[in-house]
Design a protein around this motif. Structure first.
Motif, PDB file in Angstrom:
ATOM      1  N   MET A  26     -19.857  -5.425 -15.179  1.00  0.00           N
ATOM      2  CA  MET A  26     -18.451  -5.831 -14.637  1.00  0.00           C
ATOM      3  C   MET A  26     -18.494  -6.717 -13.442  1.00  0.00           C
ATOM      4  N   SER A  27     -17.226  -7.373 -13.405  1.00  0.00           N
ATOM      5  CA  SER A  27     -17.527  -8.787 -12.683  1.00  0.00           C
ATOM      6  C   SER A  27     -17.395  -8.547 -10.434  1.00  0.00           C
ATOM      7  N   TRP A  28     -18.068  -9.286 -10.400  1.00  0.00           N
ATOM      8  CA  TRP A  28     -17.678  -9.154  -8.847  1.00  0.00           C
ATOM      9  C   TRP A  28     -16.256  -9.832  -8.569  1.00  0.00           C
ATOM     10  N   LEU A  29     -15.182  -9.756  -9.626  1.00  0.00           N
ATOM     11  CA  LEU A  29     -13.395  -9.766  -9.752  1.00  0.00           C
ATOM     12  C   LEU A  29     -13.398  -8.466  -9.257  1.00  0.00           C
ATOM     13  N   PHE A  30     -13.521  -7.256 -10.050  1.00  0.00           N
ATOM     14  CA  PHE A  30     -13.450  -5.872 -10.680  1.00  0.00           C
ATOM     15  C   PHE A  30     -13.976  -4.793  -8.593  1.00  0.00           C
ATOM     16  N   PHE A  31     -15.168  -5.523  -8.717  1.00  0.00           N
ATOM     17  CA  PHE A  31     -15.509  -4.664  -7.608  1.00  0.00           C
ATOM     18  C   PHE A  31     -15.038  -5.197  -6.268  1.00  0.00           C
ATOM     19  N   LEU A  32     -14.777  -6.724  -6.251  1.00  0.00           N
ATOM     20  CA  LEU A  32     -13.675  -6.859  -4.827  1.00  0.00           C
ATOM     21  C   LEU A  32     -12.376  -6.720  -4.750  1.00  0.00           C
ATOM     22  N   THR A  33     -11.882  -6.280  -6.039  1.00  0.00           N
ATOM     23  CA  THR A  33     -10.305  -5.447  -6.229  1.00  0.00           C
ATOM     24  C   THR A  33     -10.883  -4.508  -5.676  1.00  0.00           C
ATOM     25  N   ILE A  34     -11.604  -3.708  -5.977  1.00  0.00           N
ATOM     26  CA  ILE A  34     -11.825  -2.301  -5.433  1.00  0.00           C
ATOM     27  C   ILE A  34     -12.166  -1.717  -4.116  1.00  0.00           C
ATOM     28  N   THR A  35     -12.087  -2.491  -3.190  1.00  0.00           N
ATOM     29  CA  THR A  35     -12.763  -2.702  -1.661  1.00  0.00           C
ATOM     30  C   THR A  35     -11.598  -2.942  -1.695  1.00  0.00           C
ATOM     31  N   ILE A  36     -10.743  -4.336  -1.813  1.00  0.00           N
ATOM     32  CA  ILE A  36      -8.924  -4.492  -1.472  1.00  0.00           C
ATOM     33  C   ILE A  36      -8.561  -3.499  -1.306  1.00  0.00           C
ATOM     34  N   ALA A  37      -8.159  -2.964  -2.464  1.00  0.00           N
ATOM     35  CA  ALA A  37      -7.494  -1.756  -3.033  1.00  0.00           C
ATOM     36  C   ALA A  37      -7.790  -0.155  -1.842  1.00  0.00           C
ATOM     37  N   THR A  38      -9.400  -0.449  -1.656  1.00  0.00           N
ATOM     38  CA  THR A  38      -9.573   1.711  -1.346  1.00  0.00           C
ATOM     39  C   THR A  38      -9.485   0.906   0.655  1.00  0.00           C
ATOM     40  N   PHE A  39      -8.889  -0.352   1.383  1.00  0.00           N
ATOM     41  CA  PHE A  39      -8.846  -0.447   2.531  1.00  0.00           C
ATOM     42  C   PHE A  39      -7.870  -0.612   2.287  1.00  0.00           C
ATOM     43  N   ILE A  40      -6.123  -1.205   1.707  1.00  0.00           N
ATOM     44  CA  ILE A  40      -5.376  -0.746   1.594  1.00  0.00           C
ATOM     45  C   ILE A  40      -4.494   0.964   1.113  1.00  0.00           C
ATOM     46  N   ILE A  41      -5.472   1.509   0.752  1.00  0.00           N
ATOM     47  CA  ILE A  41      -5.169   3.284   0.857  1.00  0.00           C
ATOM     48  C   ILE A  41      -5.525   3.914   1.682  1.00  0.00           C
ATOM     49  N   MET A  42      -6.801   3.137   2.903  1.00  0.00           N
ATOM     50  CA  MET A  42      -6.840   3.928   3.993  1.00  0.00           C
ATOM     51  C   MET A  42      -6.061   3.969   4.688  1.00  0.00           C
ATOM     52  N   GLU A  43      -4.839   2.595   4.816  1.00  0.00           N
ATOM     53  CA  GLU A  43      -3.983   2.943   5.482  1.00  0.00           C
ATOM     54  C   GLU A  43      -3.430   4.329   5.744  1.00  0.00           C
ATOM     55  N   ALA A  44      -3.287   4.441   4.265  1.00  0.00           N
ATOM     56  CA  ALA A  44      -2.109   6.193   3.874  1.00  0.00           C
ATOM     57  C   ALA A  44      -2.897   6.891   4.417  1.00  0.00           C
ATOM     58  N   ILE A  45      -3.803   7.174   3.984  1.00  0.00           N
ATOM     59  CA  ILE A  45      -4.673   7.784   4.139  1.00  0.00           C
ATOM     60  C   ILE A  45      -5.621   8.225   5.896  1.00  0.00           C
ATOM     61  N   THR A  46      -5.148   7.490   6.335  1.00  0.00           N
ATOM     62  CA  THR A  46      -5.122   7.344   8.008  1.00  0.00           C
ATOM     63  C   THR A  46      -4.276   7.746   9.242  1.00  0.00           C
ATOM     64  N   TRP A  47      -3.048   7.778   7.846  1.00  0.00           N
ATOM     65  CA  TRP A  47      -1.653   8.125   8.255  1.00  0.00           C
ATOM     66  C   TRP A  47      -1.528   9.127   8.267  1.00  0.00           C
ATOM     67  N   CYS A  48      -2.085   9.921   7.607  1.00  0.00           N
ATOM     68  CA  CYS A  48      -1.509  11.857   7.153  1.00  0.00           C
ATOM     69  C   CYS A  48      -3.323  12.421   7.548  1.00  0.00           C
ATOM     70  N   THR A  49      -3.866  11.387   7.983  1.00  0.00           N
ATOM     71  CA  THR A  49      -5.000  12.196   8.640  1.00  0.00           C
ATOM     72  C   THR A  49      -4.393  12.252  10.110  1.00  0.00           C
ATOM     73  N   HIS A  50      -4.101  11.326  10.160  1.00  0.00           N
ATOM     74  CA  HIS A  50      -3.770  11.188  11.610  1.00  0.00           C
ATOM     75  C   HIS A  50      -2.400  12.043  12.997  1.00  0.00           C
ATOM     76  N   LYS A  51      -1.490  11.988  11.612  1.00  0.00           N
ATOM     77  CA  LYS A  51      -0.325  12.493  11.520  1.00  0.00           C
ATOM     78  C   LYS A  51      -1.055  14.609  11.311  1.00  0.00           C
ATOM     79  N   TYR A  52      -0.888  14.811  10.145  1.00  0.00           N
ATOM     80  CA  TYR A  52      -1.612  15.865   9.906  1.00  0.00           C
ATOM     81  C   TYR A  52      -3.336  16.705  10.356  1.00  0.00           C
TER      82      TYR A  52
END
Length: 151
Positions: free
Chosen positions: A1-27
């Protein structure tokens, strides 16, 4: 797999973590985990260490497990998901503990409007000393109203 794919996964996970953090903080933190989070909302904060810091350890576990399984039997996408969580954890630490609560005196003279807006949104969150009636549970993305005239 390409490094661009891995970079995309890293960035997408970072962004998704904000939603997970919001839910975790609230609930979780303002729910059944209030026992650990309560002191964080009480006057007299900040302290060197508090019960709320246990969440850093709790949230590090998925990242550690993803790193572990992301190199077995060879490097795979799980490693980069773990890296996205780690990067979010570092950003969270820098924004929450350093910038907002000033537990470390590293960035005391910032004049950046985005960072001032984050501080203002979190101050509104801490206005509520009890478990219910909280608002502004996010960390890196807060409602735009907090960026207007942020001080």
């Amino acid at each position: 797999m390409s490094w661009l794919f891995f970079l995309t996964i890293t960035i997408a996970t970072f962004i998704i973590m904000e939603a997970i953090t919001w839910c975790t903080h609230k609930y979780v933190m303002h729910g059944f985990g209030w026992y650990l989070h309560k002191g964080h909302h009480q006057p007299g904060y900040p302290h060197k260490f508090e019960k709320n810091d246990a969440f850093f350890v709790i949230f590090a576990i998925p990242s550690i497990l993803l790193f572990y399984f992301g190199i077995r039997p060879e490097l795979n996408f799980l490693f980069f998901m773990g890296l996205g969580i780690l990067c979010y954890g570092i950003a969270y630490f820098l924004v929450h503990d350093v910038l907002i609560h000033r537990r470390f005196k590293w960035f005391k003279n910032t004049n950046n409007k985005y960072l001032r807006g984050l501080r203002k949104g979190h101050k509104i969150h801490h206005k509520h000393l009890g478990k219910p009636d909280g608002e502004c549970f996010g960390m890196l993305f807060v409602p735009f109203k907090y960026f207007k005239n942020a001080k």
